[in-house]
Design an enzyme around this catalytic site. Structure first.
Site, PDB file in Angstrom:
ATOM      1  N   ASN A 113       0.952 -10.869  40.014  1.00  0.00           N
ATOM      2  CA  ASN A 113       0.278 -10.818  41.314  1.00  0.00           C
ATOM      3  C   ASN A 113      -0.418 -12.139  41.609  1.00  0.00           C
ATOM      4  O   ASN A 113      -0.960 -12.804  40.717  1.00  0.00           O
ATOM      5  CB  ASN A 113      -0.658  -9.612  41.462  1.00  0.00           C
ATOM      6  CG  ASN A 113      -1.643  -9.411  40.344  1.00  0.00           C
ATOM      7  OD1 ASN A 113      -1.402  -9.793  39.209  1.00  0.00           O
ATOM      8  ND2 ASN A 113      -2.767  -8.794  40.657  1.00  0.00           N
ATOM      9  N   GLU A 137      -3.156 -13.542  44.252  1.00  0.00           N
ATOM     10  CA  GLU A 137      -4.142 -13.136  45.254  1.00  0.00           C
ATOM     11  C   GLU A 137      -4.585 -14.327  46.099  1.00  0.00           C
ATOM     12  O   GLU A 137      -4.236 -15.482  45.822  1.00  0.00           O
ATOM     13  CB  GLU A 137      -5.322 -12.453  44.548  1.00  0.00           C
ATOM     14  CG  GLU A 137      -4.860 -11.176  43.859  1.00  0.00           C
ATOM     15  CD  GLU A 137      -5.976 -10.352  43.247  1.00  0.00           C
ATOM     16  OE1 GLU A 137      -7.115 -10.855  43.115  1.00  0.00           O
ATOM     17  OE2 GLU A 137      -5.710  -9.177  42.903  1.00  0.00           O
ATOM     18  N   CYS A 195       1.919  -8.664  45.472  1.00  0.00           N
ATOM     19  CA  CYS A 195       2.037  -7.912  44.222  1.00  0.00           C
ATOM     20  C   CYS A 195       3.027  -8.597  43.277  1.00  0.00           C
ATOM     21  O   CYS A 195       3.951  -9.300  43.712  1.00  0.00           O
ATOM     22  CB  CYS A 195       2.564  -6.515  44.502  1.00  0.00           C
ATOM     23  SG  CYS A 195       1.424  -5.422  45.355  1.00  0.00           S
ATOM     24  N   GLU A 232       5.445  -7.260  41.536  1.00  0.00           N
ATOM     25  CA  GLU A 232       6.829  -6.800  41.690  1.00  0.00           C
ATOM     26  C   GLU A 232       7.561  -7.622  42.742  1.00  0.00           C
ATOM     27  O   GLU A 232       8.701  -8.038  42.554  1.00  0.00           O
ATOM     28  CB  GLU A 232       6.866  -5.319  42.102  1.00  0.00           C
ATOM     29  CG  GLU A 232       6.313  -4.373  41.066  1.00  0.00           C
ATOM     30  CD  GLU A 232       4.820  -4.095  41.240  1.00  0.00           C
ATOM     31  OE1 GLU A 232       4.069  -5.023  41.608  1.00  0.00           O
ATOM     32  OE2 GLU A 232       4.405  -2.947  41.003  1.00  0.00           O
ATOM     33  N   CYS A 234       3.124  -0.027  44.556  1.00  0.00           N
ATOM     34  CA  CYS A 234       2.701   0.313  45.922  1.00  0.00           C
ATOM     35  C   CYS A 234       3.925   0.561  46.803  1.00  0.00           C
ATOM     36  O   CYS A 234       5.064   0.233  46.443  1.00  0.00           O
ATOM     37  CB  CYS A 234       1.824  -0.791  46.502  1.00  0.00           C
ATOM     38  SG  CYS A 234       2.739  -2.218  47.115  1.00  0.00           S
TER      39      CYS A 234
HETATM   40  N1  THU Z   1      -0.814  -4.944  42.448  1.00  0.00           N
HETATM   41  C1  THU Z   1       0.417  -5.317  41.955  1.00  0.00           C
HETATM   42  O1  THU Z   1       0.663  -6.493  41.696  1.00  0.00           O
HETATM   43  N2  THU Z   1       1.333  -4.349  41.763  1.00  0.00           N
HETATM   44  C2  THU Z   1       1.120  -3.024  41.935  1.00  0.00           C
HETATM   45  O2  THU Z   1       2.031  -2.236  41.691  1.00  0.00           O
HETATM   46  C3  THU Z   1      -0.169  -2.538  42.428  1.00  0.00           C
HETATM   47  C4  THU Z   1      -1.157  -3.576  42.798  1.00  0.00           C
HETATM   48  C5  THU Z   1      -1.824  -5.973  42.624  1.00  0.00           C
HETATM   49  C6  THU Z   1      -2.167  -6.333  44.033  1.00  0.00           C
HETATM   50  C7  THU Z   1      -3.579  -6.895  43.868  1.00  0.00           C
HETATM   51  O3  THU Z   1      -3.468  -8.249  43.488  1.00  0.00           O
HETATM   52  C8  THU Z   1      -4.153  -6.100  42.709  1.00  0.00           C
HETATM   53  O4  THU Z   1      -3.031  -5.556  42.025  1.00  0.00           O
HETATM   54  C9  THU Z   1      -5.096  -4.997  43.125  1.00  0.00           C
HETATM   55  O5  THU Z   1      -4.501  -4.176  44.066  1.00  0.00           O
END
Ligand code: THU
Length: 163
Positions: free
Chosen positions: A62, A64, A73, A75, A112
């Protein structure tokens, strides 16, 4: 009116040690990818690794952003990297791992909705089921063999043409 049921199948493993060697290798790569996640805001580090039909594994994590919605994310980072670098190679599997110093996990992390939609896009494109390997840190693993079990009633390119 009649009621329809959608039954999904989940492979449920009590630990990483129960996995076959290919799934284990992919999950290990996802776990490694967590370590370099850029997650200064949530401190929720996620890693994903995609197995391609040519045997390559590509990983992502991920990313941010101070403008929160601009982040992505793990994935999607991994799948978009795979599609950008290997545009005509099917994605056979994706493994997802998570780690956090603050959150206590009690079940495997579920991707998600947006990531499920992107998985569905590539599954539809290549017409081959994507194995989705979900994990809990140091704990259970759940494997779903095909994205339509994670995202039933999927919207894909077929819908754009009408039916
Ligand atoms: N996140 C992911 O990378 N994958 C997921 O399946 C769920 C959430 C990340 C997004 C964000 O950077 C952090 O987790 C909190 O939501």
């Amino acid at each position: 009116m009649k009621k329809l049921q959608h039954i999904i199948e989940i492979e449920d493993y009590q630990s990483f040690d129960e996995l076959n060697s290919q799934d284990r290798k992919l999950l290990d790569r996802a776990q490694l990818a967590c370590k370099s996640a850029y997650a200064p805001y949530s401190r929720f580090r996620v890693g994903a690794a995609v197995l391609l039909e040519n045997g390559e594994i590509v990983a992502g994590n991920n990313q941010e952003n101070a403008a929160y919605p601009s982040g992505s994310c793990a994935e999607r980072v991994a799948m978009y990297y795979a599609s950008a670098h290997y545009p005509n190679v099917a994605m056979l599997a994706i493994a997802v791992a998570v780690e956090s110093d603050e959150v206590k996990f009690t079940k495997p992390l579920a991707p998600c909705g947006s990531c499920r939609q992107v998985m569905a896009e590539y599954e539809h494109l290549f017409q081959i089921k994507m194995r989705v390997i979900l994990s809990e840190p140091g704990g259970r693993v759940q494997i779903i063999n095909g994205v339509t079990d994670l995202l039933p009633f999927t919207f894909n390119a077929t819908e754009l043409k009408g039916s």
